[in-house]
Design a protein around this motif. Structure first.
Motif, PDB file in Angstrom:
ATOM      1  N   ARG A   1     -11.730  -3.485   2.920  1.00 36.05           N
ATOM      2  CA  ARG A   1     -11.573  -3.953   4.305  1.00 36.05           C
ATOM      3  C   ARG A   1     -10.686  -5.203   4.352  1.00 36.05           C
ATOM      4  O   ARG A   1      -9.908  -5.383   5.295  1.00 36.05           O
ATOM      5  CB  ARG A   1     -12.942  -4.236   4.931  1.00 36.05           C
ATOM      6  CG  ARG A   1     -13.744  -2.983   5.216  1.00 36.05           C
ATOM      7  CD  ARG A   1     -15.003  -3.267   6.010  1.00 36.05           C
ATOM      8  NE  ARG A   1     -15.763  -2.053   6.207  1.00 36.05           N
ATOM      9  CZ  ARG A   1     -15.512  -1.149   7.151  1.00 36.05           C
ATOM     10  NH1 ARG A   1     -14.497  -1.345   7.987  1.00 36.05           N
ATOM     11  NH2 ARG A   1     -16.259  -0.066   7.275  1.00 36.05           N
TER      12      ARG A   1
ATOM     13  N   THR B   1       0.819  -1.212   0.000  1.00 35.97           N
ATOM     14  CA  THR B   1       0.000   0.000   0.000  1.00 35.97           C
ATOM     15  C   THR B   1       0.852   1.262   0.000  1.00 35.97           C
ATOM     16  O   THR B   1       0.315   2.368   0.034  1.00 35.97           O
ATOM     17  CB  THR B   1      -0.929  -0.002   1.228  1.00 35.97           C
ATOM     18  OG1 THR B   1      -0.189  -0.434   2.386  1.00 35.97           O
ATOM     19  CG2 THR B   1      -2.103  -0.949   1.012  1.00 35.97           C
TER      20      THR B   1
ATOM     21  N   ILE C   1      -7.111  -4.082   4.233  1.00 40.96           N
ATOM     22  CA  ILE C   1      -6.649  -3.632   5.549  1.00 40.96           C
ATOM     23  C   ILE C   1      -6.181  -4.812   6.385  1.00 40.96           C
ATOM     24  O   ILE C   1      -5.145  -4.750   7.061  1.00 40.96           O
ATOM     25  CB  ILE C   1      -7.772  -2.862   6.277  1.00 40.96           C
ATOM     26  CG1 ILE C   1      -8.023  -1.523   5.590  1.00 40.96           C
ATOM     27  CG2 ILE C   1      -7.414  -2.661   7.752  1.00 40.96           C
ATOM     28  CD1 ILE C   1      -9.234  -0.778   6.125  1.00 40.96           C
TER      29      ILE C   1
ATOM     30  N   HIS D   1      -1.603   3.525   6.959  1.00 40.75           N
ATOM     31  CA  HIS D   1      -2.249   3.010   5.755  1.00 40.75           C
ATOM     32  C   HIS D   1      -3.668   2.522   6.050  1.00 40.75           C
ATOM     33  O   HIS D   1      -4.590   2.759   5.266  1.00 40.75           O
ATOM     34  CB  HIS D   1      -1.406   1.885   5.155  1.00 40.75           C
ATOM     35  CG  HIS D   1      -0.114   2.374   4.564  1.00 40.75           C
ATOM     36  ND1 HIS D   1       0.685   1.579   3.767  1.00 40.75           N
ATOM     37  CD2 HIS D   1       0.527   3.560   4.650  1.00 40.75           C
ATOM     38  CE1 HIS D   1       1.747   2.275   3.388  1.00 40.75           C
ATOM     39  NE2 HIS D   1       1.672   3.459   3.927  1.00 40.75           N
ATOM     40  N   ARG D   2      -3.847   1.846   7.166  1.00 39.44           N
ATOM     41  CA  ARG D   2      -5.193   1.415   7.551  1.00 39.44           C
ATOM     42  C   ARG D   2      -6.119   2.610   7.734  1.00 39.44           C
ATOM     43  O   ARG D   2      -7.266   2.600   7.267  1.00 39.44           O
ATOM     44  CB  ARG D   2      -5.126   0.598   8.841  1.00 39.44           C
ATOM     45  CG  ARG D   2      -4.647  -0.828   8.660  1.00 39.44           C
ATOM     46  CD  ARG D   2      -4.498  -1.521  10.002  1.00 39.44           C
ATOM     47  NE  ARG D   2      -4.206  -2.944   9.833  1.00 39.44           N
ATOM     48  CZ  ARG D   2      -3.786  -3.737  10.814  1.00 39.44           C
ATOM     49  NH1 ARG D   2      -3.602  -3.248  12.041  1.00 39.44           N
ATOM     50  NH2 ARG D   2      -3.552  -5.014  10.581  1.00 39.44           N
TER      51      ARG D   2
ATOM     52  N   LEU E   1      -9.462   3.356   5.620  1.00 39.52           N
ATOM     53  CA  LEU E   1     -10.737   3.442   6.347  1.00 39.52           C
ATOM     54  C   LEU E   1     -11.445   4.768   6.081  1.00 39.52           C
ATOM     55  O   LEU E   1     -12.671   4.804   5.899  1.00 39.52           O
ATOM     56  CB  LEU E   1     -10.511   3.261   7.844  1.00 39.52           C
ATOM     57  CG  LEU E   1     -10.429   1.818   8.345  1.00 39.52           C
ATOM     58  CD1 LEU E   1     -10.024   1.796   9.817  1.00 39.52           C
ATOM     59  CD2 LEU E   1     -11.768   1.101   8.156  1.00 39.52           C
TER      60      LEU E   1
END
Length: 245
Positions: free
Chosen positions: A120, A19, A123, A58-59, A63
């Motif tokens: 998701r 990512t 993630i 990154h998450r 999100l």
């Protein structure tokens, strides 16, 4: 490419995290020839120290994007929706921006919830894939322990040291490789802020045994569709997960 390359931490982390904005460039660079790759022997510490913060950044970026898309769109995403979503990704604040721009490039005609559920899953996979890529990377480079302090070279790198102490020591390590390993040596970096500066580049190449500086990065002006439609670049993968190489 040069016979040898010293990798800064941006190239290492860019390869490990699919990512990361520079991931594709780092992946291509590390598997594109017969170059011998070197990095500081502290690379494990570099990965461990940065891992948690990168994953969190990154998450969080992905999100935020999921939430924005769910609030502003419904049903199937049109081509116009996709272009709008891509244009609204904040390239200054969202550290996963390049991944997201690429991710949406083929999502027209798919439902909002299907697409956001897929994100998701992305993630959930960031850490596992980073660990696996780190192990792959270990098989491609040699850990390097600096042989000399090169004090005379340090004294000449005044502009670089004043601008960025960490980059200064990366250059010293790269010089140490260049001075002790046969063949041409380049410094590979994802950091154009210092190394694309003509004065810094001139200082580094003039004071050290490094033969060249290789920038391995993507600019914030990047456009997934423009690159896809550029027939001169046939090396662009179609799988944005980064697992196709």
């Amino acid at each position: 490419m040069a016979d040898n390359a010293f990798l800064d931490k941006g190239v290492i982390l860019g390869f490990c995290f699919f990512t990361d904005p520079h991931h594709r460039e780092c992946r291509r660079y590390l598997f594109s020839g017969e170059t011998e790759y070197f990095a500081t022997e502290q690379v494990e510490n570099i990965f461990r120290n940065a891992k948690d913060s990168i994953i969190e950044e990154h998450r969080s970026g992905i999100l935020r994007n999921i939430q924005q898309v769910k609030v502003n769109y419904e049903g199937e995403l049109s081509e116009n929706d996709i272009e709008e979503i891509q244009s609204e990704i904040d390239r200054g604040e969202n550290s996963a921006w390049r991944y997201l721009v690429d991710f949406y490039d083929d999502k027209a005609g798919r439902g909002v919830y299907e697409v956001t559920d897929e994100l998701r899953e992305v993630i959930r996979e960031i850490e596992q894939r980073a660990e696996a890529r780190k192990e792959t990377l270990y098989s491609t480079f040699q850990g390097w322990l600096r042989i000399s302090s090169h004090e005379s070279v340090q004294d000449e790198l005044t502009q670089l040291r004043a601008q960025d102490e960490e980059d200064f020591w990366i250059v010293i390590d790269a010089h140490d490789v260049a001075a002790n390993v046969p063949g041409e040596t380049e410094l590979a970096t994802t950091n154009p802020a210092e190394f694309a500066d003509d004065q810094i580049e001139e200082e580094v190449l003039g004071a050290t045994a490094i033969d060249s500086i290789q920038l391995v990065f993507v600019s914030r002006e990047y456009s997934a569709s423009a690159l896809r439609n550029n027939s001169s670049d046939g090396s662009v993968p179609t799988d944005v997960s980064g697992d196709d190489a």
